[in-house]
Design a protein around this motif. Structure first.
Motif, PDB file in Angstrom:
ATOM      1  N   LEU A  44       0.796  -1.413  -0.105  1.00 52.45           N
ATOM      2  CA  LEU A  44      -0.211  -0.200  -0.041  1.00 52.45           C
ATOM      3  C   LEU A  44       0.859   1.485  -0.181  1.00 52.45           C
ATOM      4  CD1 LEU A  44      -2.878  -1.572   2.734  1.00 52.45           C
ATOM      5  CD2 LEU A  44      -3.219  -1.228   0.056  1.00 52.45           C
ATOM      6  N   THR A  45       2.493   1.092   0.025  1.00 49.40           N
ATOM      7  CA  THR A  45       3.090   2.079   0.383  1.00 49.40           C
ATOM      8  C   THR A  45       3.893   2.655  -0.801  1.00 49.40           C
ATOM      9  OG1 THR A  45       4.517   1.110   1.653  1.00 49.40           O
ATOM     10  CG2 THR A  45       3.229   1.871   2.794  1.00 49.40           C
ATOM     11  N   THR A  46       3.829   2.061  -2.326  1.00 47.41           N
ATOM     12  CA  THR A  46       4.229   2.137  -2.984  1.00 47.41           C
ATOM     13  C   THR A  46       4.574   3.639  -3.399  1.00 47.41           C
ATOM     14  OG1 THR A  46       3.112   1.118  -4.772  1.00 47.41           O
ATOM     15  CG2 THR A  46       4.370  -0.310  -3.560  1.00 47.41           C
ATOM     16  N   GLY A  47       3.584   4.373  -3.635  1.00 52.64           N
ATOM     17  CA  GLY A  47       2.849   5.587  -4.493  1.00 52.64           C
ATOM     18  C   GLY A  47       3.534   5.550  -5.852  1.00 52.64           C
ATOM     19  N   VAL A  48       4.214   6.420  -6.498  1.00 54.37           N
ATOM     20  CA  VAL A  48       3.876   6.314  -7.342  1.00 54.37           C
ATOM     21  C   VAL A  48       5.078   5.358  -8.559  1.00 54.37           C
ATOM     22  CG1 VAL A  48       4.323   8.580 -10.147  1.00 54.37           C
ATOM     23  CG2 VAL A  48       3.710   8.732  -7.895  1.00 54.37           C
ATOM     24  N   ASP A  49       4.267   5.014  -9.511  1.00 50.30           N
ATOM     25  CA  ASP A  49       5.412   3.791  -9.667  1.00 50.30           C
ATOM     26  C   ASP A  49       6.810   4.614 -10.672  1.00 50.30           C
ATOM     27  OD1 ASP A  49       6.132   1.306 -11.046  1.00 50.30           O
ATOM     28  OD2 ASP A  49       4.428   1.250 -12.274  1.00 50.30           O
ATOM     29  N   GLN A  64      12.356   7.573  11.016  1.00 49.89           N
ATOM     30  CA  GLN A  64      11.077   6.993  12.172  1.00 49.89           C
ATOM     31  C   GLN A  64       9.696   7.384  11.755  1.00 49.89           C
ATOM     32  OE1 GLN A  64      12.070   5.165  15.008  1.00 49.89           O
ATOM     33  NE2 GLN A  64      13.758   5.590  14.011  1.00 49.89           N
ATOM     34  N   SER A  65       9.675   8.690  11.046  1.00 53.57           N
ATOM     35  CA  SER A  65       8.079   8.902  10.812  1.00 53.57           C
ATOM     36  C   SER A  65       8.163   8.746   9.056  1.00 53.57           C
ATOM     37  CB  SER A  65       8.171  10.609  10.726  1.00 53.57           C
ATOM     38  OG  SER A  65       8.932  11.406  10.259  1.00 53.57           O
ATOM     39  N   THR A  66       6.900   8.705   8.983  1.00 54.15           N
ATOM     40  CA  THR A  66       7.356   8.298   7.300  1.00 54.15           C
ATOM     41  C   THR A  66       7.343   9.562   6.632  1.00 54.15           C
ATOM     42  OG1 THR A  66       4.375   8.001   7.491  1.00 54.15           O
ATOM     43  CG2 THR A  66       4.881   8.316   5.716  1.00 54.15           C
ATOM     44  N   PRO A  67       8.415   9.219   5.583  1.00 49.07           N
ATOM     45  CA  PRO A  67       9.020   9.962   4.820  1.00 49.07           C
ATOM     46  C   PRO A  67       8.729  11.358   3.288  1.00 49.07           C
ATOM     47  CG  PRO A  67       9.358   8.110   4.084  1.00 49.07           C
ATOM     48  CD  PRO A  67       8.038   7.665   5.168  1.00 49.07           C
ATOM     49  N   LEU A  68       8.993  11.973   3.128  1.00 52.90           N
ATOM     50  CA  LEU A  68       8.607  12.560   2.739  1.00 52.90           C
ATOM     51  C   LEU A  68       8.722  12.604   1.284  1.00 52.90           C
ATOM     52  CD1 LEU A  68       6.406  14.917   1.350  1.00 52.90           C
ATOM     53  CD2 LEU A  68       8.441  16.488   1.430  1.00 52.90           C
ATOM     54  N   SER A  69       8.293  12.196  -0.488  1.00 52.81           N
ATOM     55  CA  SER A  69       8.745  12.284  -1.479  1.00 52.81           C
ATOM     56  C   SER A  69       8.526  12.602  -2.395  1.00 52.81           C
ATOM     57  CB  SER A  69       8.955  10.457  -1.860  1.00 52.81           C
ATOM     58  OG  SER A  69       7.967   9.997  -2.443  1.00 52.81           O
ATOM     59  N   VAL A  70       9.347  13.299  -3.176  1.00 53.37           N
ATOM     60  CA  VAL A  70       9.576  13.219  -4.586  1.00 53.37           C
ATOM     61  C   VAL A  70       9.992  12.581  -5.677  1.00 53.37           C
ATOM     62  CG1 VAL A  70       9.850  15.392  -5.610  1.00 53.37           C
ATOM     63  CG2 VAL A  70      10.422  16.118  -3.205  1.00 53.37           C
ATOM     64  N   SER A  71       8.617  12.328  -7.158  1.00 52.37           N
ATOM     65  CA  SER A  71       9.218  11.358  -7.350  1.00 52.37           C
ATOM     66  C   SER A  71       9.274  11.822  -8.731  1.00 52.37           C
ATOM     67  CB  SER A  71       8.132  10.430  -7.748  1.00 52.37           C
ATOM     68  OG  SER A  71       8.342   9.478  -6.167  1.00 52.37           O
ATOM     69  N   TYR A  79       6.433  14.670  -8.785  1.00 53.19           N
ATOM     70  CA  TYR A  79       4.704  14.267  -7.875  1.00 53.19           C
ATOM     71  C   TYR A  79       5.562  14.979  -6.454  1.00 53.19           C
ATOM     72  CZ  TYR A  79       2.502  11.820 -11.918  1.00 53.19           C
ATOM     73  OH  TYR A  79       1.886  11.539 -12.150  1.00 53.19           O
ATOM     74  N   ILE A  80       4.775  14.919  -5.435  1.00 53.37           N
ATOM     75  CA  ILE A  80       5.013  14.759  -3.750  1.00 53.37           C
ATOM     76  C   ILE A  80       4.318  14.232  -3.631  1.00 53.37           C
ATOM     77  CG2 ILE A  80       5.372  16.276  -1.756  1.00 53.37           C
ATOM     78  CD1 ILE A  80       5.264  18.758  -4.066  1.00 53.37           C
ATOM     79  N   GLN A  81       4.781  13.042  -2.899  1.00 47.90           N
ATOM     80  CA  GLN A  81       4.055  12.056  -3.140  1.00 47.90           C
ATOM     81  C   GLN A  81       3.292  11.265  -3.716  1.00 47.90           C
ATOM     82  OE1 GLN A  81       6.022  11.736   0.189  1.00 47.90           O
ATOM     83  NE2 GLN A  81       4.179  11.200   1.525  1.00 47.90           N
ATOM     84  N   ARG A 105      14.813  14.163   6.664  1.00 49.45           N
ATOM     85  CA  ARG A 105      15.280  13.175   4.543  1.00 49.45           C
ATOM     86  C   ARG A 105      13.839  13.161   3.744  1.00 49.45           C
ATOM     87  NH1 ARG A 105      19.465  11.376   4.108  1.00 49.45           N
ATOM     88  NH2 ARG A 105      20.033  10.810   6.323  1.00 49.45           N
ATOM     89  N   ILE A 106      13.847  13.749   2.731  1.00 47.12           N
ATOM     90  CA  ILE A 106      13.110  13.818   1.653  1.00 47.12           C
ATOM     91  C   ILE A 106      14.209  13.148   0.287  1.00 47.12           C
ATOM     92  CG2 ILE A 106      12.199  15.615  -0.314  1.00 47.12           C
ATOM     93  CD1 ILE A 106      11.960  17.494   1.246  1.00 47.12           C
ATOM     94  N   PHE A 107      13.074  11.693   0.279  1.00 54.70           N
ATOM     95  CA  PHE A 107      13.654  11.709  -0.963  1.00 54.70           C
ATOM     96  C   PHE A 107      13.336  11.634  -1.634  1.00 54.70           C
ATOM     97  CE2 PHE A 107      13.400   8.482   2.965  1.00 54.70           C
ATOM     98  CZ  PHE A 107      13.924   8.258   2.950  1.00 54.70           C
ATOM     99  N   LEU A 108      14.051  11.794  -3.199  1.00 55.13           N
ATOM    100  CA  LEU A 108      14.158  12.011  -4.564  1.00 55.13           C
ATOM    101  C   LEU A 108      14.096  10.662  -5.193  1.00 55.13           C
ATOM    102  CD1 LEU A 108      13.704  14.354  -7.129  1.00 55.13           C
ATOM    103  CD2 LEU A 108      16.231  14.156  -6.960  1.00 55.13           C
ATOM    104  N   ARG A 109      12.614  10.051  -5.713  1.00 51.31           N
ATOM    105  CA  ARG A 109      12.905   9.005  -6.921  1.00 51.31           C
ATOM    106  C   ARG A 109      12.707   9.264  -7.906  1.00 51.31           C
ATOM    107  NH1 ARG A 109       8.216   6.780  -5.565  1.00 51.31           N
ATOM    108  NH2 ARG A 109       8.680   4.466  -5.954  1.00 51.31           N
ATOM    109  N   GLY A 110      13.774   9.192  -9.070  1.00 47.73           N
ATOM    110  CA  GLY A 110      13.971   9.185 -10.206  1.00 47.73           C
ATOM    111  C   GLY A 110      13.354   7.292 -10.962  1.00 47.73           C
ATOM    112  N   ASP A 111      12.559   7.507 -12.017  1.00 43.21           N
ATOM    113  CA  ASP A 111      12.969   6.418 -12.767  1.00 43.21           C
ATOM    114  C   ASP A 111      13.741   6.522 -14.116  1.00 43.21           C
ATOM    115  OD1 ASP A 111      10.135   4.825 -14.606  1.00 43.21           O
ATOM    116  OD2 ASP A 111      11.648   4.985 -15.836  1.00 43.21           O
TER     117      ASP A 111
END
Length: 148
Positions: A44-49, A64-71, A79-81, A105-111
């Protein structure tokens, strides 16, 4: 827990009432539910594919908390989340979400198929806005799958 016979009848046996609760079916059902939730929760926590690039680097410790991700997906959309955001509005929306002085920490996810310059553009905008704790996410399992 055996059957008790009443000696006072004409050969007819009477069973006494058993007032104990059998918890075995309850435990079985609870274990099945636990297993179902343990399997479905990570899905359920995959986010943007996005197809993450390979890396053999060590993973960072999990927050420890839910991270903020930018994809950034394969088409270059940001995308933010899971919410698509125009790149011009990226920093203002990050400020609206985090407020001033965001230290997490902000997670940057790039295809892996998106232009590297597009990912660097997103990262540069976030750094200029004051977000310094940015981590790029890779897929370490892809490296293992590629070696087989």
């Amino acid at each position: 827990m055996g059957m008790q016979m009443d000696s006072g009848g004409a050969g007819r046996g009477r069973r006494s009432m058993n007032a104990e609760i059998n918890v075995t079916p309850l435990v079985d059902v609870m274990l099945v539910l636990l297993i179902v939730f343990m399997i479905t929760a990570p899905l359920l926590t995959t986010g943007v594919d996005v197809a993450l690039p390979n890396s053999s680097a060590q993973n960072l410790p999990a927050p420890q908390s839910t991270p903020l991700s930018v994809s950034v997906d394969a088409d270059g959309k940001v995308y933010i989340q899971e919410t698509e955001t125009p790149i011009e509005e990226l920093t203002s929306k990050l400020y609206a979400i985090t407020g001033e002085g965001y230290e997490e920490r902000i997670f940057l996810r790039g295809d892996e198929n998106v232009d590297y310059g597009r990912i660097m553009e997103v990262m540069t905008r976030m750094q200029k806005a004051g977000f310094r704790n940015i981590a790029m996410v890779t897929d370490p399992q892809a490296q293992i799958r590629g070696a087989q």
